[in-house]
Design an enzyme around this catalytic site. Structure first.
Site, PDB file in Angstrom:
ATOM      1  N   SER A 136       0.793  -1.239   0.000  1.00 50.76           N
ATOM      2  CA  SER A 136       0.000   0.000   0.000  1.00 50.76           C
ATOM      3  C   SER A 136       0.820   1.282   0.000  1.00 50.76           C
ATOM      4  O   SER A 136       0.256   2.366  -0.154  1.00 50.76           O
ATOM      5  CB  SER A 136      -0.948   0.010   1.207  1.00 50.76           C
ATOM      6  OG  SER A 136      -2.091  -0.750   0.939  1.00 50.76           O
ATOM      7  N   LYS A 139       0.239   3.658  -2.806  1.00 51.29           N
ATOM      8  CA  LYS A 139      -0.871   4.605  -2.805  1.00 51.29           C
ATOM      9  C   LYS A 139      -0.383   6.051  -2.770  1.00 51.29           C
ATOM     10  O   LYS A 139      -1.123   6.963  -3.147  1.00 51.29           O
ATOM     11  CB  LYS A 139      -1.800   4.343  -1.619  1.00 51.29           C
ATOM     12  CG  LYS A 139      -2.667   3.087  -1.745  1.00 51.29           C
ATOM     13  CD  LYS A 139      -3.633   2.984  -0.578  1.00 51.29           C
ATOM     14  CE  LYS A 139      -4.665   1.885  -0.772  1.00 51.29           C
ATOM     15  NZ  LYS A 139      -4.146   0.551  -0.425  1.00 51.29           N
ATOM     16  N   SER A 191      -5.696   3.549   4.202  1.00 51.53           N
ATOM     17  CA  SER A 191      -5.256   2.603   3.176  1.00 51.53           C
ATOM     18  C   SER A 191      -6.431   1.919   2.503  1.00 51.53           C
ATOM     19  O   SER A 191      -6.389   0.726   2.212  1.00 51.53           O
ATOM     20  CB  SER A 191      -4.321   1.554   3.788  1.00 51.53           C
ATOM     21  OG  SER A 191      -3.514   0.971   2.802  1.00 51.53           O
TER      22      SER A 191
END
Length: 437
Positions: A136, A139, A191
């Site tokens: 993640s 991101k 997230s």
């Protein structure tokens, strides 16, 4: 099933569902996976001296990177002839300045980078260009693209596909109405893969978003990075490096909106309407969304960061902190919760970096190839807040008023010009008449 590290919002949504009718629920940051209490072999820091990950991450342990039927797995990204950031960053073991003190103990990360965010000096590293799955933390790259292209004031209605996105979720629901600002909060604070899906849908879909993210990575000089999914779920060819994550985070922090989002501890997040197909279903109330980055709460001067986890990527982490007028970034790839939590490992590396002299670095974070990599091409706009409703008809009326005023000015100028021509014509005609007489 592949899972990215659970977010605080999952806890929030669970509480909200149990307590429907009892008012908004308060979400607490989700706990990280517990440290095993059983007897384990003595901890050792992973050995990368032989450059085992120079071209590709280690093999996947599941089927997440099996190509779709009819397609093949992409070849590894080419290795640059010269290491990005300097010759010493081509080294695969610990990369430290001359006469530097020993690295802190209990660092399980296979690769890491500690760098000065302002000067770009890389202070210490381990296998900086070793390629691993980012989970993640990617991101942050999605956030750069979304902030550059999307209007934060715009509202979208979530789809069932958004709400059902695989992995961690902030807790958006089908037919829920959200601003892009709220989706960005869900993306970086919790997230949320559901938020990532809703944002990528506006960017043209997953495939188009992945292309934009990879183009942005190349623009930043992040040549170890190839994303396969907008959210960080593992996929064929997914890779990044500790060095690249530092580049990406540094670029993102140059956007004031991102810096504000990543450092926000709590914010109110909206609920969504009931499902009419479910008997006796009820509207889901809004809730308090909490940031899932524990470093933000426990490290003096923390600027915010991004967590990540998948079965293949293991623990990944990127964050920044400020002390004594210096801002550092720390990145961790393929770590573990042993012997201490990833955020605690990051804290130790930050302490180590702050004790080093920035003028004696081992490399540098390169500047983007294009200023558009860190500067939005959108027209300047006020950063919205949850208390500030999205732009509506009032904004349109203001633009119409401005256009009308501009039109009035043009008309006045035209009338003046025509009037002047008429006066000149009358004077000329009078003069000729006088001469004839």
């Amino acid at each position: 099933m592949k899972r990215i590290r659970s977010s605080a919002a999952v806890c929030a949504v669970s509480i909200a569902l149990v307590g429907i009718g009892a008012g908004p629920a308060l979400a607490q940051p989700a706990a990280e996976p517990p440290v095993p209490t059983t007897t384990t072999p003595p901890f050792t820091t992973p050995d990368t001296d032989s450059c085992p990950f120079a071209a590709s991450p280690p093999p996947a342990i599941d089927l997440s990177e099996v190509p779709a039927p009819g397609s093949t797995a992409p070849q590894p990204l080419p290795i640059p002839a010269e290491a990005v950031g300097g010759d010493r960053l081509a080294e695969c073991g610990a990369v430290l300045p001359d006469a530097a003190p020993p690295l802190p103990a209990d660092i399980s990360a296979t690769g890491f980078v500690v760098a000065d965010m302002d000067s770009g000096s890389v202070l210490a590293a381990k296998d900086p260009h070793g390629r691993h799955r980012p989970a993640s933390t990617i991101k942050v790259l999605l956030a750069i693209v979304a902030l550059d292209e999307l209007n934060l004031n715009s509202q979208i209605t979530a789809t069932a596909e958004d709400a059902d996105a695989e992995g961690s979720a902030v807790g958006i629901g089908e037919n829920g109405v959200y601003t892009n600002l709220q989706l960005m909060q869900g993306l970086v604070m919790a997230s949320g893969n559901d938020a990532a899906h809703a944002l990528s849908r506006q960017l043209g879909g997953d495939a188009a978003t992945v292309d934009k993210m990879n183009a942005k990575a190349a623009e930043l000089g992040a040549l170890d990075t190839r994303t396969a999914t907008p959210s960080g779920l593992d996929g064929p060819g997914m890779a990044s490096s500790a060095y690249d994550l530092a580049l990406i985070y540094r670029a993102a922090m140059r956007n004031p909106t991102f810096a504000q989002l990543i450092s926000t501890e709590t914010v109110q997040f909206p609920g969504y309407p009931k499902d009419p197909t479910i008997p006796d279903d009820q509207d889901r109330p809004g809730f308090t969304l909490s940031n899932d980055n524990q470093l933000l709460y426990n490290y003096d001067g923390a600027l915010g960061g991004k967590t990540g986890y998948t079965d293949d990527a293991r623990q990944t982490f990127v964050a920044g902190a400020e002390r004594g007028g210096r801002r550092l970034v720390v990145t961790i790839m393929k770590g573990d919760v042993l012997p201490i939590r990833p955020w605690e490992q990051a804290a130790r590396l930050l302490d180590y970096g702050f004790a080093l002299d920035s003028s004696r670095g081992v490399g540098e974070l390169v500047e983007p190839q294009s200023t558009s990599a860190v500067t939005s091409t959108r027209a300047p706009q006020a950063t919205p807040t949850l208390a500030q409703p999205p732009a509506s008809a009032s904004g349109s009326n203001s633009r119409q008023s401005e256009m009308q005023a501009q039109g009035d000015t043009v008309v006045r100028i035209a009338i003046g010009v025509i009037g002047s021509i008429v006066v000149i014509g009358l004077l000329w005609g009078a003069r000729r008449l006088s001469r004839n007489r």
